[in-house]
Scaffold this active site. Sequence first.
Site, mmCIF file in Angstrom:
data_model
loop_
_atom_site.group_PDB
_atom_site.id
_atom_site.type_symbol
_atom_site.label_atom_id
_atom_site.label_comp_id
_atom_site.label_asym_id
_atom_site.label_seq_id
_atom_site.Cartn_x
_atom_site.Cartn_y
_atom_site.Cartn_z
ATOM 1 N N GLU A 7 -41.849 -17.420 -1.113
ATOM 2 C CA GLU A 7 -41.636 -16.050 -0.638
ATOM 3 C C GLU A 7 -42.247 -14.994 -1.561
ATOM 4 O O GLU A 7 -42.830 -14.023 -1.081
ATOM 5 C CB GLU A 7 -40.143 -15.768 -0.428
ATOM 6 C CG GLU A 7 -39.573 -16.296 0.888
ATOM 7 C CD GLU A 7 -39.153 -17.750 0.829
ATOM 8 O OE1 GLU A 7 -39.207 -18.355 -0.250
ATOM 9 O OE2 GLU A 7 -38.754 -18.298 1.889
ATOM 10 N N HIS A 55 -27.079 -18.055 3.682
ATOM 11 C CA HIS A 55 -28.037 -17.826 4.767
ATOM 12 C C HIS A 55 -27.580 -16.732 5.732
ATOM 13 O O HIS A 55 -28.113 -16.625 6.827
ATOM 14 C CB HIS A 55 -28.261 -19.119 5.572
ATOM 15 C CG HIS A 55 -29.086 -20.145 4.857
ATOM 16 N ND1 HIS A 55 -28.774 -20.598 3.603
ATOM 17 C CD2 HIS A 55 -30.213 -20.801 5.224
ATOM 18 C CE1 HIS A 55 -29.674 -21.498 3.240
ATOM 19 N NE2 HIS A 55 -30.563 -21.635 4.202
#
Lengths: 372, 327
Positions: free
Chosen positions: B60, B129
């Site tokens: 990322e 998450h």
Amino acid sequence: MTVADEIEKRSAVKKAASSAVSGSNGHSSPAEREAAIARLRTMLLIRRFEERTFYEYTSPRTLPDGTREMKIGGFCHLYSGQEAIAVGCAALFDKSRDYLINGYRCHGHSLALGMNPHTAMAELFGRATGCSKGKGGSMHLFEVSAGNLGGHGIVGAQIPLGLGTAFAQKYRKTGGVTFCFMGDGAINQGTFNEALNLASLYKVPCIYVVENNGVAMGTQVERSSAEKDLAERACGYAMPHWNIDGNDVDTVITEFGKAVDRARSGGGPSYIVANTYRFRGHSMSDPMKYRKMSDGKWSPEVEEAKKHDPILLYSNRLMQAGIISAQQIEAMEAKVNEEVEAAIHQAEADPNPALEDRFNDVLAETYPYQPK
Amino acid sequence: MAVMQLREALRSAMTEEMERDENVFLMGEEVAEYNGAYKVSEGMLERFGPDRVIDTPISESGFSGLGVGAAMVGLRPIIEFMSWSFTLVCLDQIVNNAANVRYMSGGQVKIPITFRGGNGIAHQLGATHSHRTESIYARIPGLIVVTPSNSADAKGLLKSSIRCDDPVIFLENEKMLNDKGDVPEGEFTLPLGVADVERQGADVTLISYGRPLDRVVRPAVKALTENENIDVELINLRTLRPLDTQTLLESIKKTNRCVIVDEDWGYCGMGSGILFKLQEPAFDYLDAPIKYVHSDEIPVPYNHHLEEAMMPSVDKIVSAVKEVCYR
């Protein structure tokens, strides 16, 4: 393909890169001699700029009411001793299509790419006339029109940005390359691993240069990197990686030239460790105890390093080749000193940004935004 | 009007903008050969080829920073995150680079980039998450934060985000991707920085955005109308930064009552930021304190019942609205 084949192939890539024919930086033609003198001049300019910055940083001005105010604020990292690397890069740099992106030790590269010393000094002084209008400071010198995409203050944060500018060069097929500079401290950040892997995977024209001055702030390489040979830190990315003498501007040009040739011809990224020495502390608040002996005297490494001062090396070489005389160097130095004094004088006299200007340059659009 | 899933509306926006401008490209984990982790980019590799629809490894920081660097020199990247929760590992690239580089260069660069992906609680994914990252990003000067609540929003807001010269944080939610809705045919964009008064009402201003609108807020409005005879003015924020404070204040001046609903945590949550913008200018017009309905301040639990219990519900919203209406 077997693992053995793969290893064989990679070592061939590495050898090819390190033995490739270098760019021309000899001294035979008048143009080359002129370029060599200009490089020496730029190195002298950077050194003088940095040493005067040291003095200005540590000399607060006295205001009419008697209070004292710092002329240069915040963090300030000097480049003295590392000039050959920025100047070598500039010798190969094509401003019409190349990009340079940097960590925070960015004064030298900015001057090498042609930033006016006044514009740079005015930014250090936080003036409206500074390259970043007084909003960036010492760590954030930008001159986008010259391909200088900035100094960046967070260690390692610029490594993916250089990947991105190189990606854009490939996407648009400009033939341009990106020089992405970092210090030996930055290679221990996670961004290093992610960006180098992606750069090689996408074969972007990026030249990653580690300026290894031996110490990340106050932590020596031996205490920060398990692998002492910093070139080997890039051995997992299937890209050429090698060490060079970062204090010899001719060597820097030759070795960076190999990476530039490779990148421009679509061969992808390279990783070069330019070994050098930082004459000053990490930043202005660093007393460099780690370079002192128990009796408070400088350790022998400092004296040893001064013998390899890149300016000394290059001056001697040019004098020996009969390109320039000691008197001419002295005269050139005097001119450079004048130029830096004028820059400081002007920066001191320049205005602070208007207070209302603090709200400008946050966003490019006005809101509500409706596309045309 | 065409009926589209929200994912199809997103795809349609990206496809149209990529056809319109060759500087636009899509990059992210599994966006190309896998056809998108949530099938948002299905078919786009085939249409645009591997130079413009680009798979990344799980990096990322690497690919979000790549996008910022490419945007600094004039490309217009769309960076897809599989989940906004994963951007906690690349916050530096978004907060320091995307948001600050323009300012720190004295305006020498623009950052025309769109970061998009699923945000918030998306059913039994567990605490790591399920982050609602809107309050992380909406507080950062230099960023634009946009969140769609239906297919038309998704298409019109995403097209505007891609065309905008500033970095846009575009917050979807995985559980909304199958939802179908009407989308105007032809060229269709929605303004950034403008809230949508989606239902006019006289009694109370209800402010929300994104997924909770369909999940609980619109059903609560229906219940309040039918069972309590309370006439709700419902505002879908669409853009969280810059906040359309003017539309909110005009509504409160009319209704004199206000409830904010989101799925964030309360303390320092998105709704707290909205309250900060409203409480002083709205003070003289309010007949009751503004109520903020938010999630419980605990990590998001895995168990379905616990997860449901922590989030705003129709009942919690109905109670809050009745409370500010003294009913």
